[in-house]
Design an enzyme around this catalytic site. Structure first.
Site, PDB file in Angstrom:
ATOM      1  N   GLY A   8       0.818  -1.217   0.000  1.00 20.65           N
ATOM      2  CA  GLY A   8       0.000   0.000   0.000  1.00 20.65           C
ATOM      3  C   GLY A   8       0.846   1.259   0.000  1.00 20.65           C
ATOM      4  N   LEU A  57      -2.125  -8.327  -3.106  1.00 21.86           N
ATOM      5  CA  LEU A  57      -2.522  -9.051  -1.890  1.00 21.86           C
ATOM      6  C   LEU A  57      -3.411 -10.261  -2.183  1.00 21.86           C
ATOM      7  CD1 LEU A  57      -3.240  -6.679   1.111  1.00 21.86           C
ATOM      8  CD2 LEU A  57      -1.263  -8.113   0.692  1.00 21.86           C
ATOM      9  N   SER A 123      -8.470  -1.057  12.166  1.00 19.14           N
ATOM     10  CA  SER A 123      -9.288   0.147  11.964  1.00 19.14           C
ATOM     11  C   SER A 123     -10.344   0.342  13.044  1.00 19.14           C
ATOM     12  CB  SER A 123     -10.001   0.009  10.618  1.00 19.14           C
ATOM     13  OG  SER A 123     -11.015   0.970  10.499  1.00 19.14           O
ATOM     14  N   GLU A 125     -13.102   1.306  12.421  1.00 15.56           N
ATOM     15  CA  GLU A 125     -14.348   0.852  11.775  1.00 15.56           C
ATOM     16  C   GLU A 125     -14.808  -0.481  12.399  1.00 15.56           C
ATOM     17  OE1 GLU A 125     -16.033   2.704   9.639  1.00 15.56           O
ATOM     18  OE2 GLU A 125     -17.470   1.250   8.871  1.00 15.56           O
ATOM     19  N   TYR A 147     -16.281  -4.026   4.818  1.00 14.74           N
ATOM     20  CA  TYR A 147     -14.927  -3.561   5.136  1.00 14.74           C
ATOM     21  C   TYR A 147     -14.631  -3.823   6.621  1.00 14.74           C
ATOM     22  CZ  TYR A 147     -11.162  -0.295   6.321  1.00 14.74           C
ATOM     23  OH  TYR A 147      -9.996   0.256   6.804  1.00 14.74           O
ATOM     24  N   ARG A 189     -11.748  14.860   2.190  1.00 13.58           N
ATOM     25  CA  ARG A 189     -11.104  15.332   0.952  1.00 13.58           C
ATOM     26  C   ARG A 189     -12.154  15.708  -0.088  1.00 13.58           C
ATOM     27  NH1 ARG A 189      -6.713  14.630  -2.448  1.00 13.58           N
ATOM     28  NH2 ARG A 189      -6.620  16.654  -3.445  1.00 13.58           N
TER      29      ARG A 189
HETATM   30  P1  NAP Z   1      -5.485   4.108   0.672  1.00 12.68           P
HETATM   31  O1  NAP Z   1      -4.990   5.504   0.412  1.00 12.68           O
HETATM   32  O2  NAP Z   1      -6.783   3.704   0.105  1.00 12.68           O
HETATM   33  O3  NAP Z   1      -4.352   3.094   0.156  1.00 12.68           O
HETATM   34  C1  NAP Z   1      -4.608   1.731  -0.028  1.00 12.68           C
HETATM   35  C2  NAP Z   1      -3.422   1.088  -0.677  1.00 12.68           C
HETATM   36  O4  NAP Z   1      -3.700  -0.314  -0.876  1.00 12.68           O
HETATM   37  C3  NAP Z   1      -3.053   1.657  -2.071  1.00 12.68           C
HETATM   38  O5  NAP Z   1      -1.659   1.729  -2.174  1.00 12.68           O
HETATM   39  C4  NAP Z   1      -3.608   0.590  -3.012  1.00 12.68           C
HETATM   40  O6  NAP Z   1      -2.935   0.528  -4.246  1.00 12.68           O
HETATM   41  C5  NAP Z   1      -3.316  -0.661  -2.199  1.00 12.68           C
HETATM   42  N1  NAP Z   1      -4.078  -1.833  -2.661  1.00 12.68           N
HETATM   43  C6  NAP Z   1      -5.401  -1.937  -2.852  1.00 12.68           C
HETATM   44  N2  NAP Z   1      -5.725  -3.173  -3.283  1.00 12.68           N
HETATM   45  C7  NAP Z   1      -4.574  -3.857  -3.370  1.00 12.68           C
HETATM   46  C8  NAP Z   1      -4.253  -5.187  -3.750  1.00 12.68           C
HETATM   47  N3  NAP Z   1      -5.182  -6.059  -4.153  1.00 12.68           N
HETATM   48  N4  NAP Z   1      -2.954  -5.579  -3.697  1.00 12.68           N
HETATM   49  C9  NAP Z   1      -1.999  -4.714  -3.325  1.00 12.68           C
HETATM   50  N5  NAP Z   1      -2.240  -3.436  -2.961  1.00 12.68           N
HETATM   51  C10 NAP Z   1      -3.519  -3.012  -2.977  1.00 12.68           C
HETATM   52  O7  NAP Z   1      -5.548   3.831   2.238  1.00 12.68           O
HETATM   53  P2  NAP Z   1      -4.867   4.637   3.468  1.00 12.68           P
HETATM   54  O8  NAP Z   1      -5.793   5.699   3.919  1.00 12.68           O
HETATM   55  O9  NAP Z   1      -3.472   4.954   3.144  1.00 12.68           O
HETATM   56  O10 NAP Z   1      -4.926   3.520   4.605  1.00 12.68           O
HETATM   57  C11 NAP Z   1      -3.871   2.579   4.761  1.00 12.68           C
HETATM   58  C12 NAP Z   1      -4.399   1.357   5.492  1.00 12.68           C
HETATM   59  O11 NAP Z   1      -4.902   1.718   6.769  1.00 12.68           O
HETATM   60  C13 NAP Z   1      -5.541   0.645   4.780  1.00 12.68           C
HETATM   61  O12 NAP Z   1      -5.405  -0.740   5.060  1.00 12.68           O
HETATM   62  C14 NAP Z   1      -6.786   1.178   5.475  1.00 12.68           C
HETATM   63  O13 NAP Z   1      -7.837   0.259   5.370  1.00 12.68           O
HETATM   64  C15 NAP Z   1      -6.266   1.321   6.892  1.00 12.68           C
HETATM   65  N6  NAP Z   1      -6.882   2.352   7.710  1.00 12.68           N
HETATM   66  C16 NAP Z   1      -6.978   3.610   7.230  1.00 12.68           C
HETATM   67  C17 NAP Z   1      -7.499   4.601   8.050  1.00 12.68           C
HETATM   68  C18 NAP Z   1      -7.622   6.017   7.562  1.00 12.68           C
HETATM   69  O14 NAP Z   1      -8.364   6.778   8.166  1.00 12.68           O
HETATM   70  N7  NAP Z   1      -6.889   6.417   6.545  1.00 12.68           N
HETATM   71  C19 NAP Z   1      -7.915   4.297   9.366  1.00 12.68           C
HETATM   72  C20 NAP Z   1      -7.774   2.989   9.817  1.00 12.68           C
HETATM   73  C21 NAP Z   1      -7.247   2.010   8.980  1.00 12.68           C
HETATM   74  P3  NAP Z   1      -3.385   1.413  -5.519  1.00 12.68           P
HETATM   75  O15 NAP Z   1      -2.677   2.741  -5.348  1.00 12.68           O
HETATM   76  O16 NAP Z   1      -2.880   0.603  -6.650  1.00 12.68           O
HETATM   77  O17 NAP Z   1      -4.869   1.553  -5.473  1.00 12.68           O
HETATM   78  N1  GDD Z   2     -17.213   9.113   1.712  1.00 15.22           N
HETATM   79  C1  GDD Z   2     -18.284   9.839   2.028  1.00 15.22           C
HETATM   80  N2  GDD Z   2     -18.906  10.559   1.061  1.00 15.22           N
HETATM   81  N3  GDD Z   2     -18.726   9.822   3.298  1.00 15.22           N
HETATM   82  C2  GDD Z   2     -19.791  10.596   3.618  1.00 15.22           C
HETATM   83  C3  GDD Z   2     -20.453  11.372   2.674  1.00 15.22           C
HETATM   84  C4  GDD Z   2     -19.999  11.358   1.328  1.00 15.22           C
HETATM   85  O1  GDD Z   2     -20.531  12.015   0.445  1.00 15.22           O
HETATM   86  N4  GDD Z   2     -21.450  12.039   3.304  1.00 15.22           N
HETATM   87  C5  GDD Z   2     -21.413  11.676   4.583  1.00 15.22           C
HETATM   88  N5  GDD Z   2     -20.417  10.793   4.790  1.00 15.22           N
HETATM   89  C6  GDD Z   2     -20.098  10.132   6.063  1.00 15.22           C
HETATM   90  C7  GDD Z   2     -20.051   8.610   5.974  1.00 15.22           C
HETATM   91  O2  GDD Z   2     -21.377   8.076   5.971  1.00 15.22           O
HETATM   92  C8  GDD Z   2     -19.247   8.305   7.231  1.00 15.22           C
HETATM   93  O3  GDD Z   2     -20.092   8.281   8.347  1.00 15.22           O
HETATM   94  C9  GDD Z   2     -18.303   9.496   7.367  1.00 15.22           C
HETATM   95  O4  GDD Z   2     -18.792  10.494   6.465  1.00 15.22           O
HETATM   96  C10 GDD Z   2     -16.850   9.200   7.027  1.00 15.22           C
HETATM   97  O5  GDD Z   2     -16.791   8.544   5.776  1.00 15.22           O
HETATM   98  P1  GDD Z   2     -15.395   8.282   5.031  1.00 15.22           P
HETATM   99  O6  GDD Z   2     -14.615   9.543   4.951  1.00 15.22           O
HETATM  100  O7  GDD Z   2     -15.708   7.580   3.765  1.00 15.22           O
HETATM  101  O8  GDD Z   2     -14.590   7.364   6.046  1.00 15.22           O
HETATM  102  P2  GDD Z   2     -15.025   6.094   6.930  1.00 15.22           P
HETATM  103  O9  GDD Z   2     -15.131   6.552   8.348  1.00 15.22           O
HETATM  104  O10 GDD Z   2     -16.180   5.400   6.351  1.00 15.22           O
HETATM  105  O11 GDD Z   2     -13.763   5.145   6.753  1.00 15.22           O
HETATM  106  C11 GDD Z   2     -12.443   5.665   6.898  1.00 15.22           C
HETATM  107  O12 GDD Z   2     -12.026   5.534   8.226  1.00 15.22           O
HETATM  108  C12 GDD Z   2     -11.886   4.179   8.690  1.00 15.22           C
HETATM  109  C13 GDD Z   2     -11.436   4.273  10.145  1.00 15.22           C
HETATM  110  O13 GDD Z   2     -12.507   4.518  10.979  1.00 15.22           O
HETATM  111  C14 GDD Z   2     -11.561   4.873   5.915  1.00 15.22           C
HETATM  112  O14 GDD Z   2     -10.292   5.505   5.866  1.00 15.22           O
HETATM  113  C15 GDD Z   2     -11.369   3.447   6.361  1.00 15.22           C
HETATM  114  O15 GDD Z   2     -10.389   2.808   5.519  1.00 15.22           O
HETATM  115  C16 GDD Z   2     -10.879   3.467   7.811  1.00 15.22           C
HETATM  116  O16 GDD Z   2     -10.646   2.170   8.290  1.00 15.22           O
END
Ligand code: NAP
Ligand code: GDD
Length: 319
Positions: A8, A57, A123, A125, A147, A189
């Site tokens: 990733g 993966l 996570s 989540e 997820y 974002r």
């Molecule tokens: P992200 O920006 O969506 O990055 C996901 C990465 O996984 C990308 O590099 C993607 O590659 C790669 N990937 C997807 N499918 C794959 C596959 N089949 N094989 C190999 N690589 C693959 O996520 P992030 O926000 O950096 O988060 C990093 C990790 O933390 C994730 O596991 C996410 O679920 C977890 N997490 C995130 C948050 C958060 O708030 N950001 C919170 C808790 C946990 P491509 O560039 O090719 O798509």
């Molecule tokens: N994406 C999105 N788009 N979310 C929305 C919208 C919309 O237009 N409107 C409201 N939301 C609400 C979603 O319903 C959710 O409750 C909240 O905004 C956050 O959504 P996301 O930003 O998509 O993140 P997430 O909380 O579902 O998941 C992220 O955080 C997890 C950790 O708690 C992701 O980064 C996951 O990969 C990560 O594990």
């Protein structure tokens, strides 16, 4: 020199972690999957300093190959199908990549480099329909999406490989963390990008789903430090990483529009299309264990994060 494999690496966290580990003097290998158009924009500035290995993966032999080639001291498994909304549309793929993919890489580490330390991107989540507030390492899990339950499977895999094989595998239970590099479909974002487009006259409105949902939002640059700290501990363990403050989607939008001198009420419309089949209404993390054991503290506040993201998107559209 210590060597590290990051899955990733092209994602938000992968890019910040690679920057951090370069500063620490690691030799960095990143596993990337084949796409019709390479997605290297987040790591373009460090491409000459890292080595990329093709792998997926869902493909065990490519994972094993990446481990053999990198001979890592540390493995960070950040790859996942990480977008919760998509997980209802592609539940089996999400299970395969986000859930089983973790077991594949744990198996690879077990056979190829059993002494390597392993980080699993768990996570908040997984807390889903929360059982208590704030959530800590002992809070019951109640995932609310494909997820969420895929991550829960991976979480328990990481614990079981630690207990069954004595592997140094740790789970970072990270609450939402954002940055200017955040994927455009995630709500923060999506909002800051829309603010910039509206400000520059390229859009008229922003359509969102549930404005009441609350998240504990931190800065990705701070959170990757916690990942690294977990693997520097003598013993593997699981840690909640969070700011301890929660805000609604509406609050985020209000602040983001205000940062550009705009009134959010004039531009934000709700659209049922973005309402999820099941919602996680409230996340608020208690990171006191990470603070106590790892000495980790978040540095960027919610207000600073919103400002940083809006300013970067405004700059991007100016160009
Ligand atoms: P992200 O920006 O969506 O990055 C996901 C990465 O996984 C990308 O590099 C993607 O590659 C790669 N990937 C997807 N499918 C794959 C596959 N089949 N094989 C190999 N690589 C693959 O996520 P992030 O926000 O950096 O988060 C990093 C990790 O933390 C994730 O596991 C996410 O679920 C977890 N997490 C995130 C948050 C958060 O708030 N950001 C919170 C808790 C946990 P491509 O560039 O090719 O798509
Ligand atoms: N994406 C999105 N788009 N979310 C929305 C919208 C919309 O237009 N409107 C409201 N939301 C609400 C979603 O319903 C959710 O409750 C909240 O905004 C956050 O959504 P996301 O930003 O998509 O993140 P997430 O909380 O579902 O998941 C992220 O955080 C997890 C950790 O708690 C992701 O980064 C996951 O990969 C990560 O594990």
């Amino acid at each position: 020199m210590k060597s590290v494999l990051i899955t990733g690496i092209t994602g938000q966290d992968g890019s910040y972690l690679a920057e951090l580990l370069l500063e620490q003097g690691y030799e960095i290998y990143g596993m990337i999957r084949r796409l019709s158009t390479p997605n290297l924009s987040r790591i373009e500035h460090i491409l000459e300093k890292i080595e990329l290995i093709e792998g997926d993966l869902t493909d065990q032999s490519s994972i094993n190959n990446a481990l053999k080639k990198s001979q890592p001291n540390e493995v960070y498994n950040l790859a996942a199908q990480s977008f919760v909304a998509t997980s209802w549309n592609q539940p089996v793929l999400t299970g395969d990549v986000t859930g089983l993919g973790t077991v594949r890489i744990l198996e690879g580490v077990r056979h190829v480099c059993p002494d390597a330390r392993f980080y699993q991107a768990s996570s908040s989540e997984m807390f889903g329909k929360v059982n208590e507030t704030p959530q800590n390492e002992n809070t019951m899990f109640y995932p609310r999406s494909p997820y969420g339950f895929a991550k829960l499977y991976a979480h328990w895999a990481c614990i079981n490989y630690r207990e069954s094989y004595g592997m140094h595998s740790s789970n970072g239970i990270l609450f939402n963390h954002e940055s200017p590099r955040r994927g455009i479909e995630f709500v923060t974002r999506k909002i800051t990008d829309a603010v910039a487009r509206i400000y520059h006259g390229a859009a008229k409105e922003l359509r969102l789903g549930n404005l009441e949902a609350k998240r504990d939002w931190g800065y990705a640059g701070d959170y990757v430090k916690a990942m690294w700290l977990m693997l520097q501990q003598k013993e593997p363990d699981d840690y909640v990483v969070a700011t301890g403050r929660t805000h609604s989607v509406g609050e985020f939008a209000e602040l983001a529009f205000r940062e550009a001198g705009l009134d959010w009420k004039k531009y934000v419309k709700t659209d049922a299309k973005f309402i999820r089949p099941a919602e996680v209404n409230l996340l608020l993390g208690d990171a006191s264990k990470a603070r106590r054991v790892l000495g980790w503290e978040p540095e960027v506040t919610f207000e600073e994060l919103v400002k940083m993201m809006v300013r970067e998107d405004l700059k991007r559209y100016e160009k």
